[in-house]
Motif scaffolding. Structure first.
Motif, PDB file in Angstrom:
ATOM      1  N   LYS A  16       6.038  -2.119  -1.659  1.00 25.18           N
ATOM      2  CA  LYS A  16       4.622  -2.241  -1.328  1.00 25.18           C
ATOM      3  C   LYS A  16       4.432  -3.368  -0.309  1.00 25.18           C
ATOM      4  CE  LYS A  16       3.415   0.952  -4.186  1.00 25.18           C
ATOM      5  NZ  LYS A  16       3.214   2.287  -3.607  1.00 25.18           N
ATOM      6  N   PRO A  17       3.394  -3.275   0.541  1.00 25.88           N
ATOM      7  CA  PRO A  17       3.184  -4.294   1.586  1.00 25.88           C
ATOM      8  C   PRO A  17       3.139  -5.723   1.057  1.00 25.88           C
ATOM      9  CG  PRO A  17       1.763  -2.412   1.984  1.00 25.88           C
ATOM     10  CD  PRO A  17       2.423  -2.167   0.670  1.00 25.88           C
TER      11      PRO A  17
ATOM     12  N   ASP B 230       4.671  -7.760   9.336  1.00 21.29           N
ATOM     13  CA  ASP B 230       3.858  -6.699   9.950  1.00 21.29           C
ATOM     14  C   ASP B 230       4.734  -5.555  10.458  1.00 21.29           C
ATOM     15  OD1 ASP B 230       1.643  -8.225   9.422  1.00 21.29           O
ATOM     16  OD2 ASP B 230       1.466  -9.037  11.462  1.00 21.29           O
TER      17      ASP B 230
ATOM     18  N   ASN C  37       6.264  -3.507   7.474  1.00 19.66           N
ATOM     19  CA  ASN C  37       5.230  -2.679   6.845  1.00 19.66           C
ATOM     20  C   ASN C  37       4.811  -1.519   7.747  1.00 19.66           C
ATOM     21  OD1 ASN C  37       5.069  -3.934   4.331  1.00 19.66           O
ATOM     22  ND2 ASN C  37       3.644  -5.498   5.070  1.00 19.66           N
ATOM     23  N   SER C  38       4.773  -1.753   9.061  1.00 18.03           N
ATOM     24  CA  SER C  38       4.446  -0.666  10.007  1.00 18.03           C
ATOM     25  C   SER C  38       5.535   0.400  10.007  1.00 18.03           C
ATOM     26  CB  SER C  38       4.289  -1.231  11.427  1.00 18.03           C
ATOM     27  OG  SER C  38       3.187  -2.081  11.504  1.00 18.03           O
TER      28      SER C  38
ATOM     29  N   ASP D  23       5.292   2.333   6.459  1.00 14.35           N
ATOM     30  CA  ASP D  23       4.068   3.078   6.149  1.00 14.35           C
ATOM     31  C   ASP D  23       4.216   4.596   6.341  1.00 14.35           C
ATOM     32  OD1 ASP D  23       1.212   3.285   5.475  1.00 14.35           O
ATOM     33  OD2 ASP D  23       0.988   3.834   7.576  1.00 14.35           O
ATOM     34  N   PRO D  24       4.675   5.092   7.523  1.00 15.33           N
ATOM     35  CA  PRO D  24       4.813   6.552   7.672  1.00 15.33           C
ATOM     36  C   PRO D  24       5.889   7.137   6.755  1.00 15.33           C
ATOM     37  CG  PRO D  24       5.703   5.422   9.595  1.00 15.33           C
ATOM     38  CD  PRO D  24       4.995   4.388   8.775  1.00 15.33           C
TER      39      PRO D  24
ATOM     40  N   GLN E 223       6.644   6.050   3.723  1.00 12.86           N
ATOM     41  CA  GLN E 223       6.073   6.115   2.375  1.00 12.86           C
ATOM     42  C   GLN E 223       5.025   7.220   2.254  1.00 12.86           C
ATOM     43  OE1 GLN E 223       4.863   2.081   1.485  1.00 12.86           O
ATOM     44  NE2 GLN E 223       6.982   1.374   1.313  1.00 12.86           N
ATOM     45  N   GLN E 224       4.316   7.486   3.355  1.00  9.25           N
ATOM     46  CA  GLN E 224       3.368   8.607   3.336  1.00  9.25           C
ATOM     47  C   GLN E 224       4.110   9.928   3.134  1.00  9.25           C
ATOM     48  OE1 GLN E 224       0.378   8.783   6.460  1.00  9.25           O
ATOM     49  NE2 GLN E 224       0.340   6.547   6.621  1.00  9.25           N
TER      50      GLN E 224
END
Length: 399
Positions: A279-280, A346, A349-350, A353-354, A356-357
């Motif tokens: 998680k972020p 940053d 996490n960037s 993010d895709p 984890q989606q």
């Protein structure tokens, strides 16, 4: 290059981390578009060192396949499968064990190395001693020409080549080998047959390696001969019998530059990883706790980026402009360590993010994961069965 087959596998040790992503998965995703690619979950291999551990293999396998898919592996482009769903691996391992000298297994570099690293485990088992041979069976059963490995794994590929060479030498000697080879040459057509004979003569009389390369390419183009004929004619060039098992080549991959949170290589055994599912806020906590140059005790103390694990992370994630900002800010004590770490947080996490989606989509449909594993394993098994038919035939156990 789709006529070249690539094979690689990974033990199901649980959720994957950034080291896996940068060191293996990004490379696999690239190779799947260039080669006929086979990637497998090596679940049997998990028992070679962790046979007494209570591993939730079903969850580990599922999580790993989800991670593969979320990072770009495509089940329609590459064959994704689970080792234990293709029992032919075990059969080939057994048959290869009949001809593989014990001394070959004992000299594999990782044998003593792993025993030293895993002193707390009892590794005086046949499974541990024989795992390089199971690894060879994994490769040879698919006639993989290329195996993507780092430099530390090249010895395993060379061991596999020796295993294949010995098997071919013992079992490739058909009583009517030359007669069958001549019949196969006749199927090629006059022009191609003459070229093959000229190249074979050049290689056998002068040892001209270029002639061997050209002859292999010529055979690869032939549409009028069977796979068995092609292997027979390869053996005919090299003065061997029929080539039953293909000797693979190591496809060297660049060593992963992904450092762990402590500056060592990112590895679960060092407890220094960032999971692909992190998680972020956890990423932020982990990065903010990373050690920095010990000389920077106070904000006003100048530091040296080369002595800081965070700088290694910047070299992976940061553009030149940020690298310049970090170098000046650290060496001239213009920025604090937490401030320096923010671009890393940053960027990670960037990146995640895709991924984890995608994970969320796949985890919402567990039946799809099962279908992908089943279909990939069935595709792999068709190839494995064909190879085993040839192996059994060569050994005379087709009755």
């Amino acid at each position: 290059m789709k006529d070249h087959r690539v094979l690689s596998g990974m033990r199901p040790t649980g959720q994957l981390h950034l080291g896996h992503y940068h060191g293996v998965l990004k490379n696999w995703a690239r190779l799947q578009n260039e080669y006929d690619s086979y990637y497998f979950v090596a679940d049997w291999h998990a028992f070679t060192t962790h046979y007494s551990d209570r591993i939730d293999l079903e969850k580990n396998v599922s999580d790993m396949v989800v991670d593969w898919l979320a990072t770009g592996l495509n089940p329609n482009t590459a064959t994704l499968f689970v080792q234990s769903k293709v029992p032919e691996h075990a059969e080939l391992h057994l048959l290869l064990s009949m001809t593989t000298p014990l001394s070959w297994l004992e000299r594999v570099p990782s044998f003593k190395d792993q025993q030293e690293k895993l002193k707390s485990k009892d590794l005086s088992t046949y499974g541990f001693l024989g795992y390089p041979l199971l690894q060879s069976a994994d490769i040879l059963i698919y006639k993989a020409g290329l195996v993507p490995v780092g430099e530390d794994q090249v010895a395993h590929v060379e061991f596999t080549r020796e295993v294949a060479r010995r098997f071919n030498y013992i079992y490739g000697r058909e009583s009517d080998f030359e007669e069958k080879a001549e019949l196969a040459i006749g199927k090629m057509g006059k022009k191609q047959a003459k070229l093959y004979r000229d190249l074979r003569k050049a290689y056998q009389e002068t040892g001209d390696d270029e002639s061997l390369v050209k002859a292999k390419a010529l055979l690869g183009e032939q549409q009028n001969i069977t796979l068995g004929d092609r292997e027979r004619l390869l053996g005919f060039i090299e003065g061997l019998g029929k080539i039953i098992l293909t000797e693979p080549e190591a496809l060297l991959t660049k060593a992963s530059k992904m450092p762990g949170l402590d500056g060592q290589k990112m590895s679960k055994s060092y407890n220094n990883t960032i999971s692909l599912r992190e998680k972020p806020e956890i990423v932020k906590q982990k990065v903010n706790k990373m050690p920095t140059d010990p000389a920077r005790i106070k904000l006003t103390d100048a530091g040296d980026p080369n002595k800081c694990p965070v700088w290694q992370m910047h070299q992976i994630y940061s553009p030149d402009e940020t690298l310049g900002w970090v170098k000046e800010g650290c060496t001239k004590a213009k920025i604090g360590c937490i401030e320096c770490k923010k671009p890393i947080v940053d960027s990670i996490n960037s990146e995640l993010d895709p991924i984890q989606q995608e994970m969320t989509k796949y985890e919402a449909n567990p039946n799809l994961i099962q279908e992908i594993i089943f279909e990939g394993s069935e595709r792999a098994r068709i190839v494995a069965k064909t190879s085993m038919e040839e192996v059994r035939d060569a050994m005379g156990i087709t009755y």
